[in-house]
Design an enzyme around this catalytic site. Structure first.
Site, PDB file in Angstrom:
ATOM      1  N   ARG A  68      11.675  -1.613  11.847  1.00 33.98           N
ATOM      2  CA  ARG A  68      10.484  -1.218  12.610  1.00 33.98           C
ATOM      3  C   ARG A  68      10.202  -2.248  13.696  1.00 33.98           C
ATOM      4  NH1 ARG A  68       5.720   0.217   8.470  1.00 33.98           N
ATOM      5  NH2 ARG A  68       4.553  -0.736  10.158  1.00 33.98           N
ATOM      6  N   ARG A  97      11.903  -7.101   3.916  1.00 30.60           N
ATOM      7  CA  ARG A  97      11.926  -5.673   4.266  1.00 30.60           C
ATOM      8  C   ARG A  97      12.867  -5.437   5.463  1.00 30.60           C
ATOM      9  NH1 ARG A  97       6.257  -2.576   4.472  1.00 30.60           N
ATOM     10  NH2 ARG A  97       6.061  -2.913   6.686  1.00 30.60           N
ATOM     11  N   LYS A 121       0.837  -1.211   0.000  1.00 23.72           N
ATOM     12  CA  LYS A 121       0.000   0.000   0.000  1.00 23.72           C
ATOM     13  C   LYS A 121       0.871   1.261   0.000  1.00 23.72           C
ATOM     14  CE  LYS A 121      -2.271  -0.829   3.850  1.00 23.72           C
ATOM     15  NZ  LYS A 121      -1.624  -2.071   4.302  1.00 23.72           N
ATOM     16  N   ARG A 142      -0.196  -8.495  13.598  1.00 23.43           N
ATOM     17  CA  ARG A 142      -0.790  -7.489  12.706  1.00 23.43           C
ATOM     18  C   ARG A 142      -1.659  -8.174  11.648  1.00 23.43           C
ATOM     19  NH1 ARG A 142       4.320  -4.653  10.620  1.00 23.43           N
ATOM     20  NH2 ARG A 142       2.980  -3.242   9.471  1.00 23.43           N
ATOM     21  N   ARG A 180      -9.357   0.880   9.218  1.00 30.73           N
ATOM     22  CA  ARG A 180      -8.928  -0.488   9.520  1.00 30.73           C
ATOM     23  C   ARG A 180     -10.003  -1.267  10.259  1.00 30.73           C
ATOM     24  NH1 ARG A 180      -3.144   0.556   9.333  1.00 30.73           N
ATOM     25  NH2 ARG A 180      -1.884  -1.280   9.646  1.00 30.73           N
TER      26      ARG A 180
HETATM   27  P1  AMP Z   1       0.957   0.633   9.250  1.00 29.70           P
HETATM   28  O1  AMP Z   1       2.159   1.474   9.029  1.00 29.70           O
HETATM   29  O2  AMP Z   1      -0.235   1.092   8.470  1.00 29.70           O
HETATM   30  O3  AMP Z   1       1.227  -0.845   9.076  1.00 29.70           O
HETATM   31  O4  AMP Z   1       0.533   0.837  10.797  1.00 29.70           O
HETATM   32  C1  AMP Z   1       1.417   0.512  11.839  1.00 29.70           C
HETATM   33  C2  AMP Z   1       0.624   0.353  13.131  1.00 29.70           C
HETATM   34  O5  AMP Z   1      -0.025   1.577  13.462  1.00 29.70           O
HETATM   35  C3  AMP Z   1      -0.495  -0.683  13.096  1.00 29.70           C
HETATM   36  O6  AMP Z   1      -0.026  -2.001  13.325  1.00 29.70           O
HETATM   37  C4  AMP Z   1      -1.390  -0.186  14.214  1.00 29.70           C
HETATM   38  O7  AMP Z   1      -0.854  -0.494  15.490  1.00 29.70           O
HETATM   39  C5  AMP Z   1      -1.306   1.316  14.045  1.00 29.70           C
HETATM   40  N1  AMP Z   1      -2.340   1.826  13.108  1.00 29.70           N
HETATM   41  C6  AMP Z   1      -2.126   2.405  11.905  1.00 29.70           C
HETATM   42  N2  AMP Z   1      -3.281   2.750  11.335  1.00 29.70           N
HETATM   43  C7  AMP Z   1      -4.254   2.379  12.196  1.00 29.70           C
HETATM   44  C8  AMP Z   1      -5.674   2.436  12.163  1.00 29.70           C
HETATM   45  N3  AMP Z   1      -6.336   2.963  11.095  1.00 29.70           N
HETATM   46  N4  AMP Z   1      -6.348   1.951  13.226  1.00 29.70           N
HETATM   47  C9  AMP Z   1      -5.725   1.434  14.298  1.00 29.70           C
HETATM   48  N5  AMP Z   1      -4.384   1.317  14.387  1.00 29.70           N
HETATM   49  C10 AMP Z   1      -3.654   1.786  13.352  1.00 29.70           C
END
Ligand code: AMP
Length: 206
Positions: A139, A127, A13, A150, A88
């Site tokens: 990360r 990654r 994404k 996740r 999400r």
């Molecule tokens: P991402 O970079 O999108 O994979 O997000 C990293 C982490 O941020 C996720 O594993 C969640 O802990 C948190 N996070 C990001 N976006 C959301 C969302 N829309 N709702 C809840 N938690 C989020």
């Protein structure tokens, strides 16, 4: 253009959002990036979110909805945006619909990158290795254990978001296993199809 990119973690994404941002000159709004910035800055939101994020869980809906509501009000998002990592949960999707409705706005498209879990685990390991090779920090939530969590969160809470948009006929699925350029081309086709469908709906209603 207002667009949502759905898909599990590691589906690409971020890569595709960046390409769309460059092409359409609209900002990529990643709740993950915004939360990581809040963690880094040590803001109250960041302090609360850190442990949840490190464990691969989901930050509370009210928190992320608040962040997005403020962000899409900023001047650079007036002509459109790409939402990456939001919504999400179905609650977040409903909140987004209300926020946009109140502004007399709507989403133009919701694109889902479809990728299988085994390929994702392999990608995420790659990654992490690439980050190490570059000398960058990996990360905290890209370790296999947090990543599995996740993925679980995704299947439990985010997969129903696809059903939410499919029921509104707004969803377009794209094969996220294809090479990056092919995924970009498939997204473009999906956007054109949505645009044509919207145009014929308008013409039919006129
Ligand atoms: P991402 O970079 O999108 O994979 O997000 C990293 C982490 O941020 C996720 O594993 C969640 O802990 C948190 N996070 C990001 N976006 C959301 C969302 N829309 N709702 C809840 N938690 C989020």
């Amino acid at each position: 253009m207002r667009l949502v990119l759905l898909g599990p973690p590691g589906a690409g994404k971020g890569t595709q959002s960046t390409r769309l941002q460059d092409k359409y000159k609209i900002p990529q709004l990643s709740t993950g990036d915004m939360l990581r910035a809040a963690v880094k800055a040590g803001t109250p939101i960041g302090l609360k979110a850190k442990a949840i994020m490190d464990a691969g869980g989901l930050v509370p809906d009210e928190t992320v909805v608040g962040i997005i509501a403020e962000r899409i009000d900023e001047p650079d998002a007036k002509t459109g945006f790409i939402l990456d990592g939001f919504p999400r949960t179905v609650k977040q999707a409903e909140a987004l619909a209300s926020i946009l409705h109140a502004k007399h706005m709507d989403l133009d498209a919701v694109i889902e990158l479809v990728v299988d879990d085994r390929a994702l685990l392999a990608r995420i390991e790659k990654r992490a290795q690439e980050s190490i090779a570059r000398g960058d920090a990996v990360r905290a939530d890209d370790n296999p254990e947090a990543f599995r969590k996740r993925l679980e969160s995704y299947h439990a809470q985010t997969a129903p978001v696809s059903a939410f948009y499919a029921a509104k006929c707004a969803l377009k699925a794209v094969d996220g296993m294809a090479p990056i350029d092919d995924v970009s081309a498939a997204i473009e086709r999906a956007l054109h199809e949505r645009k044509n469908a919207a145009a014929s709906t308008r013409a039919g209603g006129a």
